[in-house]
Design a protein around this motif. Structure first.
Motif, PDB file in Angstrom:
ATOM      1  N   THR B  65       0.820  -1.217   0.000  1.00 50.44           N
ATOM      2  CA  THR B  65       0.000   0.000   0.000  1.00 50.44           C
ATOM      3  C   THR B  65       0.848   1.259   0.000  1.00 50.44           C
ATOM      4  O   THR B  65       0.337   2.326  -0.302  1.00 50.44           O
ATOM      5  CB  THR B  65      -0.951   0.031   1.214  1.00 50.44           C
ATOM      6  N   ALA B  66       2.120   1.166   0.334  1.00 54.34           N
ATOM      7  CA  ALA B  66       2.925   2.389   0.397  1.00 54.34           C
ATOM      8  C   ALA B  66       3.823   2.556  -0.815  1.00 54.34           C
ATOM      9  O   ALA B  66       4.105   3.667  -1.232  1.00 54.34           O
ATOM     10  CB  ALA B  66       3.766   2.404   1.663  1.00 54.34           C
ATOM     11  N   ARG B  67       4.306   1.438  -1.393  1.00 58.14           N
ATOM     12  CA  ARG B  67       5.376   1.593  -2.370  1.00 58.14           C
ATOM     13  C   ARG B  67       5.085   1.019  -3.748  1.00 58.14           C
ATOM     14  O   ARG B  67       5.958   1.039  -4.598  1.00 58.14           O
ATOM     15  CB  ARG B  67       6.640   0.922  -1.824  1.00 58.14           C
ATOM     16  N   THR B  68       3.907   0.441  -3.957  1.00 59.92           N
ATOM     17  CA  THR B  68       3.679  -0.201  -5.252  1.00 59.92           C
ATOM     18  C   THR B  68       2.519   0.435  -6.011  1.00 59.92           C
ATOM     19  O   THR B  68       1.836   1.318  -5.486  1.00 59.92           O
ATOM     20  CB  THR B  68       3.351  -1.695  -5.088  1.00 59.92           C
ATOM     21  N   ASP B  69       2.288  -0.030  -7.239  1.00 59.96           N
ATOM     22  CA  ASP B  69       1.174   0.488  -8.030  1.00 59.96           C
ATOM     23  C   ASP B  69      -0.052  -0.421  -7.919  1.00 59.96           C
ATOM     24  O   ASP B  69      -0.787  -0.609  -8.891  1.00 59.96           O
ATOM     25  CB  ASP B  69       1.585   0.647  -9.502  1.00 59.96           C
ATOM     26  N   LEU B 266       4.077  -3.532 -10.156  1.00 61.75           N
ATOM     27  CA  LEU B 266       3.880  -4.919  -9.728  1.00 61.75           C
ATOM     28  C   LEU B 266       3.830  -5.905 -10.884  1.00 61.75           C
ATOM     29  O   LEU B 266       4.153  -7.074 -10.731  1.00 61.75           O
ATOM     30  CB  LEU B 266       2.592  -5.050  -8.926  1.00 61.75           C
ATOM     31  N   GLY B 267       3.366  -5.426 -12.046  1.00 60.41           N
ATOM     32  CA  GLY B 267       3.271  -6.327 -13.196  1.00 60.41           C
ATOM     33  C   GLY B 267       2.310  -7.467 -12.930  1.00 60.41           C
ATOM     34  O   GLY B 267       1.223  -7.265 -12.384  1.00 60.41           O
ATOM     35  N   TRP B 269       2.455  -9.671 -10.795  1.00 56.80           N
ATOM     36  CA  TRP B 269       2.263  -9.945  -9.366  1.00 56.80           C
ATOM     37  C   TRP B 269       1.084  -9.196  -8.776  1.00 56.80           C
ATOM     38  O   TRP B 269       0.746  -9.377  -7.604  1.00 56.80           O
ATOM     39  CB  TRP B 269       3.541  -9.602  -8.608  1.00 56.80           C
ATOM     40  N   ARG B 270       0.484  -8.337  -9.584  1.00 53.52           N
ATOM     41  CA  ARG B 270      -0.684  -7.577  -9.181  1.00 53.52           C
ATOM     42  C   ARG B 270      -1.780  -8.507  -8.634  1.00 53.52           C
ATOM     43  O   ARG B 270      -2.408  -8.228  -7.638  1.00 53.52           O
ATOM     44  CB  ARG B 270      -1.151  -6.890 -10.451  1.00 53.52           C
ATOM     45  N   TRP B 271      -1.999  -9.635  -9.330  1.00 54.56           N
ATOM     46  CA  TRP B 271      -3.160 -10.470  -8.967  1.00 54.56           C
ATOM     47  C   TRP B 271      -2.982 -11.171  -7.638  1.00 54.56           C
ATOM     48  O   TRP B 271      -3.854 -11.082  -6.768  1.00 54.56           O
ATOM     49  CB  TRP B 271      -3.484 -11.434 -10.105  1.00 54.56           C
ATOM     50  N   PRO B 272      -1.844 -11.870  -7.439  1.00 56.72           N
ATOM     51  CA  PRO B 272      -1.663 -12.441  -6.094  1.00 56.72           C
ATOM     52  C   PRO B 272      -1.702 -11.366  -5.016  1.00 56.72           C
ATOM     53  O   PRO B 272      -2.259 -11.587  -3.915  1.00 56.72           O
ATOM     54  CB  PRO B 272      -0.283 -13.094  -6.150  1.00 56.72           C
ATOM     55  N   ALA B 273      -1.158 -10.187  -5.291  1.00 57.82           N
ATOM     56  CA  ALA B 273      -1.162  -9.103  -4.298  1.00 57.82           C
ATOM     57  C   ALA B 273      -2.590  -8.712  -3.953  1.00 57.82           C
ATOM     58  O   ALA B 273      -2.954  -8.548  -2.783  1.00 57.82           O
ATOM     59  CB  ALA B 273      -0.385  -7.898  -4.834  1.00 57.82           C
ATOM     60  N   LEU B 274      -3.414  -8.587  -4.980  1.00 55.59           N
ATOM     61  CA  LEU B 274      -4.816  -8.230  -4.750  1.00 55.59           C
ATOM     62  C   LEU B 274      -5.530  -9.322  -3.959  1.00 55.59           C
ATOM     63  O   LEU B 274      -6.314  -9.042  -3.045  1.00 55.59           O
ATOM     64  CB  LEU B 274      -5.532  -8.019  -6.085  1.00 55.59           C
ATOM     65  N   ALA B 275      -5.229 -10.577  -4.308  1.00 59.45           N
ATOM     66  CA  ALA B 275      -5.880 -11.685  -3.611  1.00 59.45           C
ATOM     67  C   ALA B 275      -5.503 -11.669  -2.138  1.00 59.45           C
ATOM     68  O   ALA B 275      -6.348 -11.862  -1.252  1.00 59.45           O
ATOM     69  CB  ALA B 275      -5.467 -13.012  -4.242  1.00 59.45           C
ATOM     70  N   PHE B 276      -4.237 -11.395  -1.877  1.00 58.00           N
ATOM     71  CA  PHE B 276      -3.769 -11.346  -0.493  1.00 58.00           C
ATOM     72  C   PHE B 276      -4.492 -10.247   0.290  1.00 58.00           C
ATOM     73  O   PHE B 276      -5.052 -10.476   1.366  1.00 58.00           O
ATOM     74  CB  PHE B 276      -2.252 -11.104  -0.506  1.00 58.00           C
TER      75      PHE B 276
END
Lengths: 335, 508
Positions: B65-69, B266-267, B269-276
């Motif tokens: 939430t602080a450093r990624t898109d 994030l490229g 990795w966006r999806w796993p990040a969102l799922a998390f």
């Protein structure tokens, strides 16, 4: 910082004036510490305030918290009356000399089983431990004579209890007095071995019995009485009082006492007298479905009269020994 | 002044000393039982496990939430922090009703799968789950703030010299986060040690629960002895955190100010990040709030006591607002002392302030009953007393975030102002405070959030008849009408939203 300073000023200004309690000490005032919920007793207290023209201030909390507060306040307590949920807390305050003796005119209105042997607190309403059972699955004659019999294979996985419930813990304290430490321990272990089901509270047990998830539950009588009043006579849960002074039929009380050194001592006695009046006793019978203890008021319909429940041989004030019970419940893995 | 504040917040410890000293034999008797040792291990075990998991959960969330898109980053920032406002007693109750042996989940599974009873959630697993879910935002808040303030030049230098992204993270980023991780771990660990709501509802026999029982049965010496032991445990935790904290400098030494750090794409990795993020928000926020809304709707049908809820809201706002303002004002000198003049006395003052935070609310409240009735009977059971109790309980939260932001203010700036002829007080007022303002405000907001949901002190110390939202919720739930407690619970969450927004807004 500069913005915060005026806020601090406001804080001090707002906090100070609201604090003048008790200094005037005129008549017609009364400070009550209530360990009983506002929901249950609030309407009754309001009625008293209106009828008697007394300006009452009530602090609500849990009975243990209020007992602890009274202990810390010592003889500087602003409280006049303690209205307790159970006898144990009153017993522990009595032992510390924190209660004032009540006049016999008040004490004598309640059976000696339900008041302080020393005369400094009095029971106001009764709360009986019962064996609640599903009437469609169990016939009353098949129930054991004593809760001690619930360890039989017939009751395996069929009984529910609520080990963290204060009333259950009072019952175990009574059990320790009647059966001794080792007897109580043996029973608890046997019950656990018999797969007794654990529930959060009395209501959950009652509903589980009604649904037939379990056949028998160890709870307080008024939970069944309330449901029966709402659901009608076909409500499938019955009440059984084990006879012969069984700890499973312990009658604990909610009671009241005057705090030692109370500023409004007369008003405090007058209030306790009101709690034992016909009007207040009727309120308990109808509203909370507890057993009235005075003024000849009858309990809610369908309840066994109090006189036919034989109290186990336990002094209610001894129920203060909760620590030993919690230790035991922990040792046996029940808690 | 910092020292005086430290001393005031040590009142509960003084009370424990007096009570235990009053009957030392009985106190020692309580402490020498085998059961006491078991209690210490259980409570420390729970606190350790919750802290580790909460920090482990907070680190990736903070970075995302602080450093990624991350898509919808601003929304996720607020959503992942929101569980902070759910009091543990409500959270635990909701967890039980959702995931308990016969909870809502069992109800759902009973139809298609015939599941009659879920495995018990009581005891350690339930307490662990509940406490992690409702305390990780404490860690997230601090770590996220630190992460978004990191000076990107250091990372860029490391990358420029050929270090891989992961090695840069380990050797440059993580060490810079150590104070934040330490401070947040401390807040979480101490929160767990003093929490009563979750452990009592989930029936985990911890220290606080036993202290409550002992007080309730009139054995105040045993209760005080156990609480003193809790203070010792707290000192050990503080010592650990102090060692991790060290004496490093975290402000820029080169001239100029830090730029905001670059955003990491994030490229895939966006999806796993969102799922998390979704999984965390679902468990910690959607599930409990959903149950609350469902119950509120049922309750609204039964026309709740709007006037009472309105009065409770007003009282909560006034009392918690006062506590927040006073705590922020008190935190500044204590934090300043510990950052600029590290030493035995200043360390002691800062550490003393943690005493109130580690002790169960009931102990602090009863300590103030003890001193209040004896020393300042005019103030006993006044609003001032309740505000003071909350300041004693929650001051470390304000100190922690004030301290973190002071650490990033270079003493050079202050020295420059002094050299140009400003008096020390002037420097404090015109230089230090404005630079640390975000930390001070965050501290105030955090104190507000925790005070507004606090229960035992509100019950014991508030003026008679002064109902707050938390006492109203307690009043409804203690008689088993949880539906009736749902509306005030939702109002509690609503009034907590603005200060939470304040907390998240400053990180950008």
């Amino acid at each position: 910082m500069r913005k915060l300073l005026p806020i601090l000023g406001m804080v001090v200004a707002a906090a100070l004036p609201g604090c003048g309690f008790g200094a005037d000490g005129g008549s017609g005032e009364l400070t009550i510490y209530s360990g009983r919920e506002q929901d249950l007793v609030g309407p009754l207290l309001d009625r008293y305030a209106k009828e008697e023209g007394v300006d009452i201030k009530v602090r609500y909390g849990t009975t243990p918290e209020i007992a602890a507060t009274l202990n810390e306040e010592g003889d500087r307590s602003p409280a006049d009356v303690f209205f307790s949920q159970d006898a144990g807390a009153l017993g522990s305050l009595q032992a510390k000399g924190r209660l004032e003796l009540l006049p016999t005119a008040i004490l004598d209105r309640v059976d000696s089983r339900f008041r302080s042997p020393q005369g400094d607190w009095v029971g106001v309403s009764g709360r009986a431990r019962v064996v609640a059972y599903n009437r469609e699955r169990v016939r009353e004659p098949d129930l054991p004579r004593s809760v001690l019999g619930l360890t039989a294979p017939r009751w395996k996985s069929k009984v529910g209890w609520a080990p963290t419930n204060a009333s259950f813990e009072s019952f175990v304290t009574a059990l320790r007095k009647t059966e001794g430490e080792s007897g109580a321990e043996r029973w608890l272990r046997a019950m656990k071995a018999n797969d007794t089901q654990v529930y959060e509270n009395n209501v959950a047990i009652r509903d589980a019995v009604a649904k037939g998830e379990i056949e028998v539950g160890l709870i307080n009588h008024y939970y069944v009485a309330e449901a029966r009043a709402q659901e009608g006579p076909d409500y499938p849960v019955g009440i059984y009082e084990p006879p012969g002074g069984d700890p499973g039929a312990l009658v604990n009380v909610a009671g009241a006492a005057v705090i030692a050194g109370a500023e409004h001592e007369d008003a405090a006695r007058d209030f306790i007298s009101f709690l034992l009046s016909r009007e207040a006793q009727r309120y308990f019978a109808e509203r909370t479905k507890e057993y009235p203890l005075a003024a000849g008021v009858k309990p809610a319909p369908g309840l066994v009269p109090l006189s036919s429940i034989r109290q186990p041989d336990v002094d209610l004030a001894d129920l203060a020994d909760l620590q030993g019970t919690v230790d035991l419940l922990e040792r046996t893995g029940v808690l | 002044m910092g020292l005086a504040i430290g001393a005031a917040t040590a009142l509960p410890v003084a009370y424990l000393a007096i009570t235990v000293g009053g009957s030392l034999d009985q106190a020692l008797d309580t402490l020498w039982r085998e059961r006491t040792l078991r209690l210490v291990l259980r409570s420390v075990g729970l606190a350790g496990a919750v802290t580790a998991l909460a920090v482990a959960l907070a680190l990736p969330l903070a970075w995302l939430t602080a450093r990624t898109d991350l898509p919808g980053r601003r929304a996720w920032t607020v959503l992942t922090l929101l569980p902070l406002v759910i009091p543990s007693y409500i959270g635990a109750y909701l967890i039980v009703s959702a995931l308990g042996p016969r909870g809502l989940l069992q109800d759902l599974l009973a139809g298609p799968f015939g599941v009659e009873r879920l495995p018990s959630i009581y005891g350690f697993p339930g307490a662990l789950l509940t406490l992690v879910l409702f305390t990780y935002p404490l860690a997230l808040l601090t770590i996220r703030a630190a992460m978004s303030r990191l000076d990107p030049q250091l990372e860029e230098a490391a990358r420029g010299m050929g270090r891989s992204a992961w090695r840069t993270y380990r050797s440059v980023v993580l060490p810079q986060l150590v104070p934040a991780i330490g401070a947040s771990g401390l807040l979480v660990a101490l929160y767990v040690l003093h929490d009563f709501g979750a452990v009592s509802i989930l029936r985990f026999d911890s220290f606080t629960r036993v202290i409550y029982t002992a007080y309730g049965t009139g054995s105040r010496t045993s209760a005080a002895a156990l609480a003193s032991l809790l203070v010792l445990v707290m000192l050990a935790v503080l010592w650990l955190e102090g060692r991790a904290r060290g004496r490093l400098a975290y402000h820029r030494s080169a001239p100029g100010t830090a730029r905001p750090p670059a955003t990491v794409p994030l490229g895939r990795w966006r999806w796993p990040a969102l799922a998390f993020c979704s999984a965390v928000v679902l468990l910690a926020l959607v599930l409990p709030v959903g149950v609350l809304v469902y119950w509120s709707l049922q309750s609204v049908a039964g026309s709740p006591d709007w006037a009472g809820i309105g009065a409770g809201t007003g009282n909560s706002l006034i009392a918690a607002g006062m506590a927040a303002a006073v705590a922020a004002l008190c935190a500044l000198p204590v934090a300043l002392l510990s950052v600029r003049f590290p030493g035995v006395a200043s360390g002691l003052a800062e550490r003393a302030s943690y005493a109130g935070y580690a002790l169960p609310g009931v102990v602090v409240a009863l300590a103030l009953v003890f001193f209040g009735t004896r020393a300042v009977p005019v103030l006993y059971q006044s609003l001032a007393m309740l505000v003071f109790a909350w300041v004693v309980l929650f001051l470390p939260q304000a100190i922690g975030s004030t301290r973190a932001s002071l650490l990033q203010v270079s003493p050079r700036v202050e020295e420059a102002a002094r050299a140009m002829g400003r008096s020390p007080l002037d420097v404090l007022r015109t230089v230090t405070t404005p630079l640390a303002a975000s930390g001070v405000m965050a501290g105030a907001a955090l104190v507000f959030l925790t005070a507004v949901k606090e229960l035992p002190a509100a019950l014991i110390l508030a003026p008679i008849g002064f109902e707050t939202l938390s006492t109203e919720i307690w009043g409804a739930t203690s008689v088993g009408f949880f539906e009736r407690g749902a509306v005030p619970s939702l109002v509690l969450l609503l009034v907590s939203a603005p200060p939470l927004y304040l907390l998240t807004a400053r990180g950008r």
